[in-house]
Design an enzyme around this catalytic site. Structure first.
Site, short mmCIF file in Angstrom:
data_model
loop_
_atom_site.label_atom_id
_atom_site.label_comp_id
_atom_site.label_asym_id
_atom_site.label_seq_id
_atom_site.Cartn_x
_atom_site.Cartn_y
_atom_site.Cartn_z
N GLU A 239 47.23 41.84 -39.75
CA GLU A 239 47.75 40.68 -40.48
C GLU A 239 49.19 40.92 -40.90
OE1 GLU A 239 47.13 38.08 -44.58
OE2 GLU A 239 45.54 39.44 -43.91
N LYS A 371 26.43 46.13 -48.99
CA LYS A 371 27.07 45.24 -48.01
C LYS A 371 26.73 43.77 -48.23
CE LYS A 371 27.16 48.84 -44.42
NZ LYS A 371 26.45 49.89 -45.12
N ASP A 447 33.45 52.75 -44.52
CA ASP A 447 32.61 51.74 -43.89
C ASP A 447 33.22 50.37 -44.17
OD1 ASP A 447 30.67 49.99 -43.06
OD2 ASP A 447 29.00 51.15 -43.86
N HIS A 545 54.98 34.16 -44.66
CA HIS A 545 54.01 34.26 -43.58
C HIS A 545 54.57 33.71 -42.27
CE1 HIS A 545 50.03 35.78 -44.89
NE2 HIS A 545 50.56 35.58 -46.09
#
Length: 559
Positions: A239, A371, A447, A545
């Site tokens: 990104e 998660k 993770d 951006h």
């Protein structure tokens, strides 16, 4: 030595190389003969004239620019120089043009001989290029043995997952699997690299049935001044603007005196679900587990599973005749999911001696919670609970962040607090904590899926020092990180951990490296929050951006 004389001797060692029918070599020799004296003198004169008048005109051009004299106003000397310049250019173009035409005619007459001579006199660079192409083809060439294996995998006679054990070579297994996959799917994997990776390092612990690896660029934000120490924060992301924005936040924090962090909790959780015949029996086990007098016994059973796993707390919740038991334990420098699971299994085996009617339905009953966004993690915490803060000076807000205290305080209240509440957010009272958490996690071998609960964060901004300065903080109750095990042992991720000074286990104080990594994550989030909020307050978000997160390659190509 003259080439033609040398080729006339039948006993010469170089007779075959310079044989008379090789017209290419004879022509090259002729072309290299000295020019006639008169032509050489003429060329020398015109080259001298060309460079002299060019130098004279450039000097006069610069003087006119300095004196503000119009360029079209020329003197007699300048006019003569221009005429000589044009004449010398015409002569030089004519000379080299005639040479080119002559060479072109000779090439047409000797086309067949040139092809043979070109092979005999192939440049060294072209030879090396062919060698590289040949080497690359050899790397991907399918041998007869490979072809048999590939066909067996395609026909499902050999399971793809068994290639490593069958071949004893992880990279070769990945190659066979890759080719078989391309044939089965009819899709090419040309863009997915195979070379340059240690497939032995992931066997049995990181990834099964590999066919290549994905490349993600790593940027550095910092230095981040945290608790008096400087850290360069690695961020793996695709990104645009993310690393640049976080880096700007790091700068603002650094020049304002740095950030301070506090570790509030450190304990990984696992919550099995068990079932009884009645709710009464489930309640009896709940009371037994929560009785303080029983904790030491349960802890000794739990702690047998590891040198570092130490039981801290047991929390229970009942749903009818089902009981959810949430174990919390320290795990040293490991993230600790496997460690806590082994300890939980020990306790369950022990409990069944006194509660034989207990039916263990699963080692994880989602009360952990792993998660998934969950209120239990937001309230009770999971992994490392950290708060990080900094005071940003007024002049830094203006010069570095291009905003003001009042603008940031108002925006934070309406966006991160009120806006998130209106959306029914669960632990999402922030601007983009998950952006930074994910980037640091991928770079350091964590993770990535645990980004979900690890990104639980509330960002606070308040005016201090009579409204001149800004106090900004992030509170993150469930940062789940480790510096040993899993992806942390891979070469690239290990290098990023080493950059932060937290590679591997801390031999002096178990768990210190993982705790430090959690603090760095919170500080990076603080920097990212500060910079993004400032960009929004100053109306710079879309502009930045468009500058850093948009590719103009296609547009430029069309233009």
């Amino acid at each position: 030595m003259d080439v033609r004389r040398q080729s006339s001797h039948p006993t010469s060692d170089k007779q075959q190389m310079f044989k008379p029918n090789n017209k290419k070599m004879v022509d090259v020799s002729k072309a290299s003969d000295p020019l006639p004296t008169s032509m050489a003198i003429s060329n020398g004169i015109f080259f001298t004239v060309f460079f002299s008048v060019t130098y004279f005109l450039l000097i006069r051009w610069r003087e006119k620019i300095r004196d503000s004299t119009p360029l079209h106003v020329v003197t007699m000397s300048e006019m003569a120089a221009i005429i000589l310049f044009v004449a010398s250019v015409i002569y030089l173009l004519g000379f080299f043009g005639m040479s080119f035409v002559q060479n072109d005619d000779e090439e047409e007459e000797e086309e067949d001989e040139e092809d043979t001579a070109a092979l005999d006199c192939e440049p060294e660079v072209a030879t090396k290029h062919k060698d590289l192409v040949k080497l690359e083809k050899e790397k991907t060439t399918v041998t007869e043995d490979d072809e048999a294996l590939i066909q067996a995998v395609v026909a499902a006679k050999i399971p793809s997952y068994s290639l490593e054990s069958k071949l004893g070579d992880c990279k070769h297994a990945a190659f066979i699997r890759r080719v078989a996959l391309e044939r089965i799917t009819g899709k090419s994997l040309d863009g997915l690299p195979l070379e340059g990776f240690d497939y032995e390092s992931i066997l049995g612990q990181c990834c099964e049935m590999p066919v290549g690896y994905v490349q993600i660029p790593v940027g550095i934000a910092g230095p981040m001044l945290l608790d008096g120490k400087e850290f360069s924060v690695p961020m793996a992301t695709t990104e645009g603007c993310l690393v640049a924005s976080t880096n700007r936040g790091c700068k603002a924090i650094y020049v304002s005196g740095g950030a301070t962090s506090v570790l509030l909790k450190d304990g990984m959780t696992r919550a099995p679900v068990v079932r009884f015949g009645t709710a009464k029996r489930a309640a009896e086990l709940k009371l037994f587990l929560e009785e303080p007098l029983n904790f030491d016994t349960l802890a000794s059973v739990f702690n047998k599973s590891s040198r570092f796993g130490r039981l801290q707390r047991i929390q229970c919740a009942i749903a009818g005749k089902n009981l959810y038991i949430r174990f919390t334990c320290s795990t040293g420098d490991a993230m600790g999911m496997n460690m806590v699971s082994k300890g939980v299994q020990n306790v369950l085996d022990y409990l069944q001696l006194d509660f034989p009617d207990m039916d263990v339905l699963g080692i994880s009953g989602n009360y952990c919670s792993d998660k998934k966004p969950a209120a239990v993690n937001w309230i009770e915490g999971r992994g490392k609970s950290v708060v990080c803060e900094a005071i940003i000076k007024e002049e830094v807000l203006k010069k570095v962040l291009k905003t003001s205290v009042a603008s940031l305080v108002e925006l934070n209240m309406l966006k991160n607090l009120t806006g998130s509440a209106m959306a029914g957010a669960l632990g999402g009272f922030n601007a983009h904590a998950s952006n930074i958490v994910s980037a640091v996690y991928i770079a350091t071998g964590q993770d990535p899926a645990q980004n979900i609960e690890s990104s639980h964060c509330i960002t606070m901004m308040e005016a201090v020092n009579d409204g001149k300065d800004l106090h900004v903080s992030v509170t993150m109750p469930s940062i789940e990180v480790g510096t040993v095990g899993g992806g942390t042992q891979l070469a690239s991720q290990s290098a990023c951990l080493n950059l932060l000074g937290v590679k591997g286990a801390n031999k002096e104080s178990a768990g210190s490296n993982a705790r430090q990594l959690a603090k760095v994550v919170s500080a990076a989030v603080l920097a990212g929050e500060l910079s993004l909020m400032s960009a929004i307050a100053a109306g710079q978000l879309v502009k930045s951006h468009m500058k850093y997160n948009r590719s103009s390659k296609d547009i430029a190509a069309k233009g």
